[in-house]
Scaffold this motif. Sequence first.
Motif, PDB file in Angstrom:
ATOM      1  N   ASP A  62       0.923  -1.226   0.174  1.00 28.17           N
ATOM      2  CA  ASP A  62      -0.263   0.143  -0.096  1.00 28.17           C
ATOM      3  C   ASP A  62       1.278   1.178  -0.099  1.00 28.17           C
ATOM      4  O   ASP A  62       0.366   2.430   0.797  1.00 28.17           O
ATOM      5  CB  ASP A  62      -1.073  -0.258   1.259  1.00 28.17           C
ATOM      6  N   ASP A  91      -1.599  -2.177  -4.073  1.00 24.95           N
ATOM      7  CA  ASP A  91      -1.823  -0.582  -4.154  1.00 24.95           C
ATOM      8  C   ASP A  91      -0.801   0.359  -4.276  1.00 24.95           C
ATOM      9  O   ASP A  91      -0.251   0.784  -3.277  1.00 24.95           O
ATOM     10  CB  ASP A  91      -2.383  -0.478  -2.371  1.00 24.95           C
ATOM     11  N   ASN A 156      -8.922  -9.442  -5.371  1.00 25.95           N
ATOM     12  CA  ASN A 156      -9.256  -8.460  -5.087  1.00 25.95           C
ATOM     13  C   ASN A 156     -10.924  -8.350  -5.791  1.00 25.95           C
ATOM     14  O   ASN A 156     -11.498  -8.205  -7.289  1.00 25.95           O
ATOM     15  CB  ASN A 156      -9.415  -7.331  -5.881  1.00 25.95           C
ATOM     16  N   ALA A 192      -5.841  -9.102  -0.529  1.00 26.76           N
ATOM     17  CA  ALA A 192      -6.888  -8.679   0.667  1.00 26.76           C
ATOM     18  C   ALA A 192      -6.948  -9.508   1.148  1.00 26.76           C
ATOM     19  O   ALA A 192      -7.374 -11.232   0.207  1.00 26.76           O
ATOM     20  CB  ALA A 192      -8.236  -7.910  -0.527  1.00 26.76           C
ATOM     21  N   SER A 196     -11.776  -9.498   3.995  1.00 29.81           N
ATOM     22  CA  SER A 196     -12.224  -8.682   3.935  1.00 29.81           C
ATOM     23  C   SER A 196     -13.265  -7.770   3.031  1.00 29.81           C
ATOM     24  O   SER A 196     -14.220  -9.268   2.630  1.00 29.81           O
ATOM     25  CB  SER A 196     -10.502  -7.735   3.598  1.00 29.81           C
ATOM     26  N   ASP A 197     -13.863  -6.585   2.805  1.00 30.48           N
ATOM     27  CA  ASP A 197     -14.071  -5.991   2.491  1.00 30.48           C
ATOM     28  C   ASP A 197     -14.135  -6.645   0.270  1.00 30.48           C
ATOM     29  O   ASP A 197     -15.399  -6.781   0.058  1.00 30.48           O
ATOM     30  CB  ASP A 197     -14.446  -5.001   2.707  1.00 30.48           C
ATOM     31  N   HIS A 224      -4.309  -3.997   2.320  1.00 34.54           N
ATOM     32  CA  HIS A 224      -5.269  -3.491   2.010  1.00 34.54           C
ATOM     33  C   HIS A 224      -5.950  -2.492   3.489  1.00 34.54           C
ATOM     34  O   HIS A 224      -6.243  -1.697   3.061  1.00 34.54           O
ATOM     35  CB  HIS A 224      -6.124  -4.712   1.681  1.00 34.54           C
ATOM     36  N   THR A 225      -5.267  -3.226   4.819  1.00 32.67           N
ATOM     37  CA  THR A 225      -6.079  -2.268   5.173  1.00 32.67           C
ATOM     38  C   THR A 225      -5.797  -0.909   5.961  1.00 32.67           C
ATOM     39  O   THR A 225      -5.565  -0.773   7.016  1.00 32.67           O
ATOM     40  CB  THR A 225      -7.121  -3.411   6.756  1.00 32.67           C
ATOM     41  N   HIS A 226      -4.448  -1.318   5.858  1.00 28.36           N
ATOM     42  CA  HIS A 226      -2.963  -0.428   6.011  1.00 28.36           C
ATOM     43  C   HIS A 226      -2.490  -0.894   7.588  1.00 28.36           C
ATOM     44  O   HIS A 226      -2.087   0.298   8.305  1.00 28.36           O
ATOM     45  CB  HIS A 226      -3.691   1.340   5.364  1.00 28.36           C
ATOM     46  N   THR A 229      -1.141  -6.622  11.192  1.00 26.46           N
ATOM     47  CA  THR A 229      -1.642  -7.555  12.527  1.00 26.46           C
ATOM     48  C   THR A 229      -1.059  -8.597  12.371  1.00 26.46           C
ATOM     49  O   THR A 229      -0.671  -8.934  10.741  1.00 26.46           O
ATOM     50  CB  THR A 229      -3.075  -7.316  11.980  1.00 26.46           C
ATOM     51  N   GLN A 244      -0.585  -9.203   8.821  1.00 19.29           N
ATOM     52  CA  GLN A 244      -1.361  -8.242   7.557  1.00 19.29           C
ATOM     53  C   GLN A 244      -0.145  -6.689   7.290  1.00 19.29           C
ATOM     54  O   GLN A 244       0.112  -6.079   8.583  1.00 19.29           O
ATOM     55  CB  GLN A 244      -2.031  -7.612   7.755  1.00 19.29           C
ATOM     56  N   ASN A 247      -0.085   0.003   5.141  1.00 19.99           N
ATOM     57  CA  ASN A 247       1.042   0.936   4.492  1.00 19.99           C
ATOM     58  C   ASN A 247       2.204   1.753   4.619  1.00 19.99           C
ATOM     59  O   ASN A 247       2.501   1.672   5.534  1.00 19.99           O
ATOM     60  CB  ASN A 247      -0.804   2.115   4.144  1.00 19.99           C
TER      61      ASN A 247
END
Length: 270
Positions: A62, A91, A156, A192, A196-197, A224-226, A229, A244, A247
């Motif tokens: 990211d 990203d 994605n 992702a 995730s979304d 993805h979620t910046h 984790t 994870q 970013n």
Amino acid sequence: MRATDIPTLLLLLFLTSSCSMIEVHPYDTVVSGEKDINKKNIARIEASLEGKSSFRFAVISDTQRWYDETEDAVKAINGRNDIDFVIHCGDQADFGLTDEFMLMRDILDRLNVPYVCTIGNHDCLGTGKDVFRELYGPTNFFFTVADMRFVCMNTNALEYDYSEPVPDFNFMQSQLDNMPDNVGRTVFIMHAAPGSDVFNNNVESVFEYYTTLFPGLQFYLYGHTHALTVEETSYNGVHYCRYQCPNIKKRVYLLFTVGENGYEYEAVEF
């Protein structure tokens, strides 16, 4: 000169003087400079580490918009002499613009070691999917270092509207059907994560089940979620971890040291 020639002359003068002001469309797919980067760099990675039983790699993700931070990350990685390659978890672009991709590529090309890139959801916007393929190649790919298979996948699904299978189970099955005997461990790289979304969570459990069929599943790597984790989990009787990557604005990269008997993980600030 005839008076009737004056308008034509003025038009030619205007076009000549203003040509530098004309820009191509931001969503064109005209890519200049280096292309097919993943294929070239995978060959470099596999050749340089052939016969090695231990290696080290860094992970970033990211980087969209944060060019200065990405440049600093490249400098920090180059400042070491113990990293064999770099993985980018997607990203690079924010709006899928060609210039975004090329600018980020030019920064990453300053790395002293080879790198590979997965596709992110922002990379898919506009004509970004086509630009990514031009620059990096297929969105699903793999490479092998020592006994570890790195399976890199496009996850994605939200950006594809079922126009092609995301995640691609045919690709995964082909990997399983053609797995070399010397592969004893597997890592999955994606942008992702399941749940995730932008992941196709209708097939979340199927995806996770498939990954556990691979030899010695070690961990997932994604962005993805910046946020940073780390999660230990089990599925289908297989224990593995999820990492994870934050970013690049967080000014952190992940560092993995792999040996014959396992691996170590570290979050490195720069």
